[in-house]
Design an enzyme around this catalytic site. Structure first.
Site, PDB file in Angstrom:
ATOM      1  N   ASN A  37       0.867  -1.180   0.000  1.00 35.36           N
ATOM      2  CA  ASN A  37       0.000   0.000   0.000  1.00 35.36           C
ATOM      3  C   ASN A  37       0.902   1.229   0.000  1.00 35.36           C
ATOM      4  O   ASN A  37       1.504   1.564   1.010  1.00 35.36           O
ATOM      5  CB  ASN A  37      -0.887  -0.031   1.251  1.00 35.36           C
ATOM      6  CG  ASN A  37      -1.767   1.201   1.355  1.00 35.36           C
ATOM      7  OD1 ASN A  37      -1.861   1.991   0.425  1.00 35.36           O
ATOM      8  ND2 ASN A  37      -2.411   1.354   2.495  1.00 35.36           N
TER       9      ASN A  37
ATOM     10  N   LYS B 262       0.058   4.287  -0.354  1.00 33.24           N
ATOM     11  CA  LYS B 262      -0.599   5.456   0.252  1.00 33.24           C
ATOM     12  C   LYS B 262      -0.355   6.717  -0.594  1.00 33.24           C
ATOM     13  O   LYS B 262      -0.237   6.617  -1.804  1.00 33.24           O
ATOM     14  CB  LYS B 262      -0.128   5.639   1.707  1.00 33.24           C
ATOM     15  CG  LYS B 262      -0.215   4.339   2.499  1.00 33.24           C
ATOM     16  CD  LYS B 262      -0.034   4.532   3.970  1.00 33.24           C
ATOM     17  CE  LYS B 262      -0.007   3.189   4.658  1.00 33.24           C
ATOM     18  NZ  LYS B 262       0.023   3.282   6.089  1.00 33.24           N
TER      19      LYS B 262
ATOM     20  N   HIS C 277      -9.376   0.542   4.818  1.00 30.88           N
ATOM     21  CA  HIS C 277      -8.105   0.794   5.505  1.00 30.88           C
ATOM     22  C   HIS C 277      -8.350   1.694   6.721  1.00 30.88           C
ATOM     23  O   HIS C 277      -9.181   2.597   6.673  1.00 30.88           O
ATOM     24  CB  HIS C 277      -7.099   1.441   4.546  1.00 30.88           C
ATOM     25  CG  HIS C 277      -5.718   1.458   5.108  1.00 30.88           C
ATOM     26  ND1 HIS C 277      -5.317   2.396   6.026  1.00 30.88           N
ATOM     27  CD2 HIS C 277      -4.664   0.621   4.927  1.00 30.88           C
ATOM     28  CE1 HIS C 277      -4.058   2.145   6.365  1.00 30.88           C
ATOM     29  NE2 HIS C 277      -3.645   1.066   5.721  1.00 30.88           N
TER      30      HIS C 277
ATOM     31  N   GLU D 226      -6.839   4.123   7.881  1.00 30.84           N
ATOM     32  CA  GLU D 226      -6.688   5.570   7.637  1.00 30.84           C
ATOM     33  C   GLU D 226      -7.955   6.141   7.004  1.00 30.84           C
ATOM     34  O   GLU D 226      -8.317   7.282   7.249  1.00 30.84           O
ATOM     35  CB  GLU D 226      -5.440   5.835   6.775  1.00 30.84           C
ATOM     36  CG  GLU D 226      -4.169   5.606   7.588  1.00 30.84           C
ATOM     37  CD  GLU D 226      -2.970   5.144   6.796  1.00 30.84           C
ATOM     38  OE1 GLU D 226      -2.965   5.284   5.561  1.00 30.84           O
ATOM     39  OE2 GLU D 226      -2.033   4.622   7.420  1.00 30.84           O
TER      40      GLU D 226
ATOM     41  N   GLU E 287      -5.395  -5.782  10.253  1.00 28.11           N
ATOM     42  CA  GLU E 287      -4.376  -4.773  10.526  1.00 28.11           C
ATOM     43  C   GLU E 287      -4.667  -4.084  11.860  1.00 28.11           C
ATOM     44  O   GLU E 287      -5.447  -3.122  11.904  1.00 28.11           O
ATOM     45  CB  GLU E 287      -4.376  -3.716   9.419  1.00 28.11           C
ATOM     46  CG  GLU E 287      -4.054  -4.276   8.048  1.00 28.11           C
ATOM     47  CD  GLU E 287      -3.520  -3.174   7.144  1.00 28.11           C
ATOM     48  OE1 GLU E 287      -2.352  -3.268   6.755  1.00 28.11           O
ATOM     49  OE2 GLU E 287      -4.244  -2.217   6.872  1.00 28.11           O
TER      50      GLU E 287
ATOM     51  N   GLY F  57       2.325   1.566  10.842  1.00 23.01           N
ATOM     52  CA  GLY F  57       3.236   2.709  10.753  1.00 23.01           C
ATOM     53  C   GLY F  57       3.904   3.063  12.064  1.00 23.01           C
ATOM     54  O   GLY F  57       4.504   4.126  12.191  1.00 23.01           O
TER      55      GLY F  57
ATOM     56  N   SER G  42       3.468  -2.819  10.301  1.00 21.56           N
ATOM     57  CA  SER G  42       4.918  -2.795  10.525  1.00 21.56           C
ATOM     58  C   SER G  42       5.626  -4.096  10.146  1.00 21.56           C
ATOM     59  O   SER G  42       6.564  -4.512  10.828  1.00 21.56           O
ATOM     60  CB  SER G  42       5.231  -2.409  11.975  1.00 21.56           C
ATOM     61  OG  SER G  42       4.751  -1.100  12.242  1.00 21.56           O
TER      62      SER G  42
END
Ligand code: PEP
Length: 252
Positions: free
Chosen positions: A9, A11, A97, A99, A169, A175, A215
């Site tokens: 991904n 992003k 996702h 985010e 996730e 991250g 991660s």
């Protein structure tokens, strides 16, 4: 046999030139890597999808989208429809996702609509979900995961799961450099598979690929991927470097 999958991904990273360069490097790095029974996916940003689709021709890499809107078309400024993705040769889209949930207010109900829109346009879905740190700390992580799956996916028929890849996730691992342990990933993946078996059947549960994201790096990929219910990974930061991403691909 379910497929092993590594998806990158990207992003909101990489200009057009950088996108082309990274694909070129990746193609070079994965040359000679055995990919039988495995899939390699990359998700560049919307504006770079079409050039990326052209660039990956004659390679084993697949270009996927990071998001899409649930409506067919219309007055949704700044949005992209399923049709627009399939039209340029994209066959898979990431939905849900963390985010998108966190910064763009995407609720389970919206995600259910997006999943329906994608599937009815013959797009495969990489469906992301995961608990926040406070959920895990309070011991609510299994409950949260069950609710996310129930609310966004469990209205589907068993047959639709042929076109769904799950990506667990944990938000606290995305991250942050703080990955779930391989045992934590396995425990949750086995739980997810058991939910699908309970709701649908053993065949559906056994056939679905469940990726871990959060991660994953070259130094921890092998251990995480060694677990029986972990079928690969959704990779953020480490997918932006061809060598690191290839090392992770080699670990599946
Ligand atoms: C992600 O954003 O899906 C992700 C897993 O990111 P990272 O690998 O950087 O944690």
């Amino acid at each position: 046999m379910r497929k092993k999958i590594v998806a990158g991904n990207w992003k909101m990273n990489n200009t057009l030139d950088e996108t082309k360069k990274l694909i070129k490097e990746l193609k070079k790095e994965i040359k000679g890597v055995k990919l039988k029974g495995k899939r390699v996916l990359i998700a560049p940003t919307f504006v770079n999808l079409q050039p990326a689709v052209k660039k990956i021709k004659k390679s084993k890499i697949e270009v996927i989208a990071q998001n899409m809107h649930q409506a067919k078309n219309g007055a949704f400024t700044g949005e992209i429809s399923a049709d627009m993705l399939t039209d340029i040769g994209v066959k898979t889209v990431i939905i849900g996702h963390s985010e998108r949930r966190e910064y763009f207010g995407e609720t389970d109900a919206i995600l259910a609509e997006k999943v329906d829109a994608a599937l009815s346009n013959n797009l495969e879905v990489v469906f992301c979900f995961g608990e926040k740190w406070e959920d895990r700390k309070a011991g609510n992580h299994f409950k949260v995961i069950e609710a996310q799956l129930k609310n966004a996916l469990f209205h589907l028929e068993a047959g639709s799961f042929k076109n769904i890849i799950l990506a667990y996730e944990p938000v606290w691992a995305i991250g942050t450099g703080q990955t779930a342990s391989a045992d934590q990933a396995q425990e949750m993946h086995a739980f997810i598979r058991s939910l699908i078996e309970k709701k649908y059947n053993n065949e559906t549960a056994d056939a679905i690929s469940i990726l871990y994201g959060g991660s994953v790096k070259p130094n921890n990929a092998e251990e995480i991927f060694s677990k029986p219910d972990v079928d690969g990974g959704l990779i953020g930061g480490a997918s932006l470097k061809a060598k690191d991403f290839t090392a992770i691909i080699k670990a599946i």
